[in-house]
Motif scaffolding. Structure first.
Motif, short mmCIF file in Angstrom:
data_model
loop_
_atom_site.label_atom_id
_atom_site.label_comp_id
_atom_site.label_asym_id
_atom_site.label_seq_id
_atom_site.Cartn_x
_atom_site.Cartn_y
_atom_site.Cartn_z
N LEU A 90 11.58 2.74 3.18
CA LEU A 90 10.81 3.38 2.12
C LEU A 90 9.87 4.42 2.71
O LEU A 90 9.79 5.55 2.25
CB LEU A 90 10.01 2.36 1.32
CG LEU A 90 8.98 2.95 0.35
CD1 LEU A 90 9.68 3.62 -0.83
CD2 LEU A 90 8.01 1.90 -0.13
N CYS A 91 9.19 4.05 3.76
CA CYS A 91 8.18 4.93 4.34
C CYS A 91 8.79 6.17 4.97
O CYS A 91 8.22 7.26 4.86
CB CYS A 91 7.34 4.17 5.36
SG CYS A 91 6.21 3.03 4.56
N THR A 92 9.92 6.05 5.60
CA THR A 92 10.57 7.22 6.19
C THR A 92 10.90 8.23 5.11
O THR A 92 10.66 9.43 5.26
CB THR A 92 11.83 6.82 6.96
OG1 THR A 92 11.46 5.89 7.98
CG2 THR A 92 12.51 8.01 7.59
N SER A 93 11.42 7.76 4.01
CA SER A 93 11.75 8.63 2.89
C SER A 93 10.50 9.27 2.29
O SER A 93 10.46 10.48 2.05
CB SER A 93 12.49 7.83 1.81
OG SER A 93 12.63 8.59 0.64
N VAL A 94 9.48 8.47 2.07
CA VAL A 94 8.23 8.95 1.49
C VAL A 94 7.57 9.96 2.43
O VAL A 94 7.13 11.02 2.00
CB VAL A 94 7.27 7.78 1.17
CG1 VAL A 94 5.88 8.29 0.85
CG2 VAL A 94 7.81 6.97 0.00
N GLN A 95 7.52 9.65 3.71
CA GLN A 95 6.86 10.54 4.67
C GLN A 95 7.56 11.90 4.71
O GLN A 95 6.91 12.94 4.76
CB GLN A 95 6.84 9.91 6.06
CG GLN A 95 5.82 8.82 6.19
CD GLN A 95 5.89 8.13 7.54
OE1 GLN A 95 6.98 7.78 8.01
NE2 GLN A 95 4.75 7.94 8.16
N SER A 96 8.87 11.90 4.66
CA SER A 96 9.62 13.15 4.68
C SER A 96 9.28 14.00 3.46
O SER A 96 9.03 15.20 3.56
CB SER A 96 11.12 12.86 4.74
OG SER A 96 11.86 14.04 4.63
N LYS A 97 9.27 13.38 2.28
CA LYS A 97 8.95 14.10 1.04
C LYS A 97 7.52 14.62 1.06
O LYS A 97 7.25 15.75 0.65
CB LYS A 97 9.16 13.20 -0.17
CG LYS A 97 10.61 12.86 -0.43
CD LYS A 97 10.72 11.86 -1.56
CE LYS A 97 12.15 11.36 -1.71
NZ LYS A 97 12.27 10.31 -2.71
N TYR A 149 0.80 -1.23 0.00
CA TYR A 149 0.00 0.00 0.00
C TYR A 149 0.83 1.28 0.00
O TYR A 149 0.49 2.21 -0.72
CB TYR A 149 -1.01 -0.02 1.13
CG TYR A 149 -2.01 -1.14 0.95
CD1 TYR A 149 -2.86 -1.15 -0.15
CD2 TYR A 149 -2.07 -2.17 1.86
CE1 TYR A 149 -3.75 -2.19 -0.33
CE2 TYR A 149 -2.98 -3.21 1.67
CZ TYR A 149 -3.81 -3.22 0.58
OH TYR A 149 -4.69 -4.24 0.40
N PRO A 150 1.90 1.39 0.77
CA PRO A 150 2.69 2.62 0.69
C PRO A 150 3.29 2.82 -0.70
O PRO A 150 3.31 3.93 -1.21
CB PRO A 150 3.79 2.44 1.73
CG PRO A 150 3.32 1.37 2.62
CD PRO A 150 2.37 0.53 1.85
N GLU A 151 3.76 1.74 -1.31
CA GLU A 151 4.31 1.84 -2.66
C GLU A 151 3.23 2.28 -3.64
O GLU A 151 3.46 3.13 -4.50
CB GLU A 151 4.91 0.51 -3.10
CG GLU A 151 6.15 0.14 -2.34
CD GLU A 151 6.63 -1.27 -2.65
OE1 GLU A 151 5.89 -2.05 -3.27
OE2 GLU A 151 7.75 -1.59 -2.22
N LEU A 152 2.05 1.71 -3.51
CA LEU A 152 0.93 2.07 -4.38
C LEU A 152 0.55 3.54 -4.18
O LEU A 152 0.36 4.28 -5.15
CB LEU A 152 -0.27 1.16 -4.10
CG LEU A 152 -1.52 1.41 -4.93
CD1 LEU A 152 -1.24 1.20 -6.42
CD2 LEU A 152 -2.64 0.51 -4.46
N VAL A 196 -1.33 9.51 1.64
CA VAL A 196 -0.04 8.86 1.36
C VAL A 196 0.76 8.72 2.66
O VAL A 196 1.31 7.66 2.95
CB VAL A 196 0.76 9.65 0.30
CG1 VAL A 196 2.16 9.08 0.13
CG2 VAL A 196 0.02 9.64 -1.04
N TYR A 197 0.77 9.78 3.45
CA TYR A 197 1.49 9.74 4.73
C TYR A 197 0.91 8.66 5.64
O TYR A 197 1.64 7.87 6.24
CB TYR A 197 1.42 11.11 5.41
CG TYR A 197 2.27 11.21 6.64
CD1 TYR A 197 3.58 11.64 6.56
CD2 TYR A 197 1.76 10.85 7.89
CE1 TYR A 197 4.37 11.72 7.70
CE2 TYR A 197 2.54 10.92 9.03
CZ TYR A 197 3.85 11.36 8.93
OH TYR A 197 4.62 11.42 10.05
N TYR A 198 -0.42 8.62 5.73
CA TYR A 198 -1.07 7.63 6.60
C TYR A 198 -0.79 6.20 6.15
O TYR A 198 -0.56 5.32 6.97
CB TYR A 198 -2.58 7.87 6.67
CG TYR A 198 -3.27 6.83 7.50
CD1 TYR A 198 -3.20 6.88 8.89
CD2 TYR A 198 -3.94 5.77 6.91
CE1 TYR A 198 -3.80 5.91 9.67
CE2 TYR A 198 -4.53 4.79 7.68
CZ TYR A 198 -4.47 4.86 9.05
OH TYR A 198 -5.05 3.89 9.82
#
Length: 129
Positions: free
Chosen positions: A53-60, A3-6, A36-38
């Motif tokens: 992956l999630c740490t990077s995505v959440q920061s962006k 789900y985070p990737e999606l 996306v953050y959730y």
């Protein structure tokens, strides 16, 4: 971890659609960023493998959401200022009423320090023109 990737891929697709043709009116908003953050946050709760992956995505996502929020706040200020310019102003307005009007438009950290027929001195935050 699917789900985070999606969610991240969907956000990138929305960005791509918007960058190719801004008239499509498809652009990410605060709700999109929140979702996306959730999805990353929820994945981190269930799997340690999703953490990098999630740490990077959440920061962006947080950076983009903050930028969008600031842009939206600036937009509402510009609209309020434009509406004020359209109003007929009275030159007989008191200094206190001008100060309160400036504070309503710009926020509480602006003040008229001195005013006469020739000059006006204003205390304002750095970066405000």
């Amino acid at each position: 971890m699917k789900y985070p990737e999606l969610a991240w891929e969907i956000l990138k697709k929305i960005d791509d659609m918007h960058s190719r043709d801004e008239s499509t009116m498809v652009s990410p908003d605060l709700v999109t960023f929140s979702l996306v953050y959730y999805s990353c946050h929820a994945a981190q709760q269930h799997s340690q493998a999703a953490s990098d992956l999630c740490t990077s995505v959440q920061s962006k996502v947080l950076q983009r959401a903050q930028k969008l929020a600031k842009k939206s706040a600036g937009s509402s200020r510009r609209k309020a200022l434009a509406a004020e310019r359209r109003k007929k102003s009275s030159s007989a307005a008191s200094s206190e009423s001008r100060t309160s009007e400036l504070q309503r438009l710009y926020g509480p950290d602006i003040a008229v320090l001195h005013e006469n027929d020739d000059i006006i001195a204003i205390s304002k935050p750095a970066g405000m023109v």
